[in-house]
Design a protein around this motif. Structure first.
Motif, short mmCIF file in Angstrom:
data_model
loop_
_atom_site.label_atom_id
_atom_site.label_comp_id
_atom_site.label_asym_id
_atom_site.label_seq_id
_atom_site.Cartn_x
_atom_site.Cartn_y
_atom_site.Cartn_z
N UNK A 1 -49.37 13.23 108.82
CA UNK A 1 -48.46 12.11 108.58
C UNK A 1 -47.77 11.67 109.87
N UNK A 2 -47.35 12.65 110.69
CA UNK A 2 -46.71 12.31 111.97
C UNK A 2 -47.69 11.60 112.90
N UNK A 3 -48.96 12.03 112.87
CA UNK A 3 -49.98 11.37 113.70
C UNK A 3 -50.19 9.92 113.24
N UNK A 4 -50.19 9.71 111.92
CA UNK A 4 -50.36 8.35 111.40
C UNK A 4 -49.18 7.46 111.76
N UNK A 5 -47.96 8.01 111.72
CA UNK A 5 -46.77 7.24 112.12
C UNK A 5 -46.85 6.86 113.59
N UNK B 1 -54.65 10.27 119.16
CA UNK B 1 -53.26 10.70 119.20
C UNK B 1 -53.18 12.18 119.59
N UNK B 2 -52.40 12.48 120.61
CA UNK B 2 -52.27 13.85 121.09
C UNK B 2 -51.10 14.56 120.41
N UNK B 3 -51.30 15.85 120.16
CA UNK B 3 -50.18 16.67 119.67
C UNK B 3 -50.12 17.96 120.49
#
Length: 334
Positions: free
Chosen positions: A281-285, A250-252
């Motif tokens: 948490x945002x990456x897990x969502x 997952x990229x941020x």
């Protein structure tokens, strides 16, 4: 074998269910604190999660659920290298528990019968690679709280007593539930929970009726009810497993990091734990949604549960911490 109410059959309480799913996807988020009135499904959700979680691979006979034989401690005396599948451990830590029961102690029976000093593993050993659940966590004795803080920080349980010197891995997701009317949680322990959720009894009449209907059906004919909801639980389990596989990819962007920092500054949260938890948490969502990058919608979704318990008290602001987070999200993210 105890049959637990299906996770997918829990009516409402979407934020509580999502928070538990996120910790199953990424245990590094740091656990969940669920505060609310009695009878709002807190314990039910934890028990349901236990039945929902994917199995783990562990060395047969290893008391700390080690995945590889090299990770199984010497004191356990395990010679097998065979791995087996076992349910993800979800261990209850009861109020009034002794320190020996938590960390482990001398095996008195072996000492008396064989004359050997041997270690009897405690709850922390059993919870390794799983969940440690504390109901009424705000009533937990201070010395047990201090012990948990030390272990949560290091990821290792160290026992030095009665001629024993024992170490073993103790990495677990801490889940606590409680009723705020019965006392507040110590700030040191509160800060250790990655996510915090407030639950309340539903006020919608149709939703309350559906809660009663499902609970009655579960108790009246458990087998039929479980069969009806099994497929839904399996879908959630499959999504969790897929999300775990996607997580590392997952990229941020820098914009996402900037949004995290702006939110925490706007709320006046201490330290940087808020930003890190918000990002994880945002990456897990995002992974749970099957996406390859974090966007602002993901931040909006998890900001209340990641930040509401990290706010300083403002005696001039009568709005709850959740409302303060919502205002900050609207100001920062639009």
């Amino acid at each position: 074998m105890t049959t637990f109410f299906p996770f997918s059959a829990i009516v409402g309480q979407d934020e509580m269910k999502l928070s538990m799913i996120l910790t199953a996807i990424d245990p590094k988020i740091g656990g969940v604190l669920v505060f609310g009135d009695r009878g709002t499904g807190k314990s039910t959700a934890v028990r349901a999660l236990a039945a929902l979680l994917p199995e783990i691979q562990a060395i047969e006979g290893c008391p700390v659920n080690a995945e590889k034989s090299v990770d199984c401690p010497d004191w356990a005396g395990v010679t097998s290298k065979k791995t087996i599948k076992r349910p993800t451990p979800v261990i209850d830590l009861p109020l009034g528990v002794t320190e020996d029961r938590v960390v482990g102690a001398l095996d008195i029976e072996k000492a008396l019968t064989v004359g050997e000093k041997a270690f009897q593993p405690g709850l922390l050993a059993r919870a390794n690679r799983g969940y440690l659940y504390i109901d009424e966590v705000n009533l937990l004795e201070d010395h047990i709280v201090d012990l948990l803080l030390d272990v949560a920080q290091s990821g290792e349980n160290v026992v030095e007593r009665e001629g024993l010197s024992i170490r073993h891995a103790a990495r677990f997701v801490l889940v606590g539930s409680g009723n705020p009317e019965e006392g507040e949680l110590r700030p040191q322990l509160l800060d250790r929970f990655g996510l915090s959720v407030d639950v309340a009894s539903p006020t919608d009449i149709e939703q309350r009726i559906e809660v009663i209907r499902r609970r009655d059906a579960f108790e009246t004919n458990t087998a039929v009810f479980m069969k009806k909801w099994r497929r839904q639980d399996e879908k959630i389990r499959d999504k969790i497993e897929r999300a775990r596989g996607l997580l590392s990819g997952i990229e941020n962007s820098d914009d996402v990091l900037r949004d995290c920092a702006k939110l925490c500054i706007a709320l006046g949260s201490d330290g940087l734990r808020g930003e890190l938890t918000l990002l994880r948490a945002a990456r897990a969502v995002a992974a749970f949604d099957g996406q390859d990058h974090i966007n602002r919608d993901h931040l909006r979704q998890v900001a209340p549960m990641a930040l509401r318990h990290r706010l300083r008290r403002d005696p001039l602001d009568e709005a709850g911490s959740g409302a303060r987070v919502s205002r900050a999200v609207e100001d920062v993210l639009g």
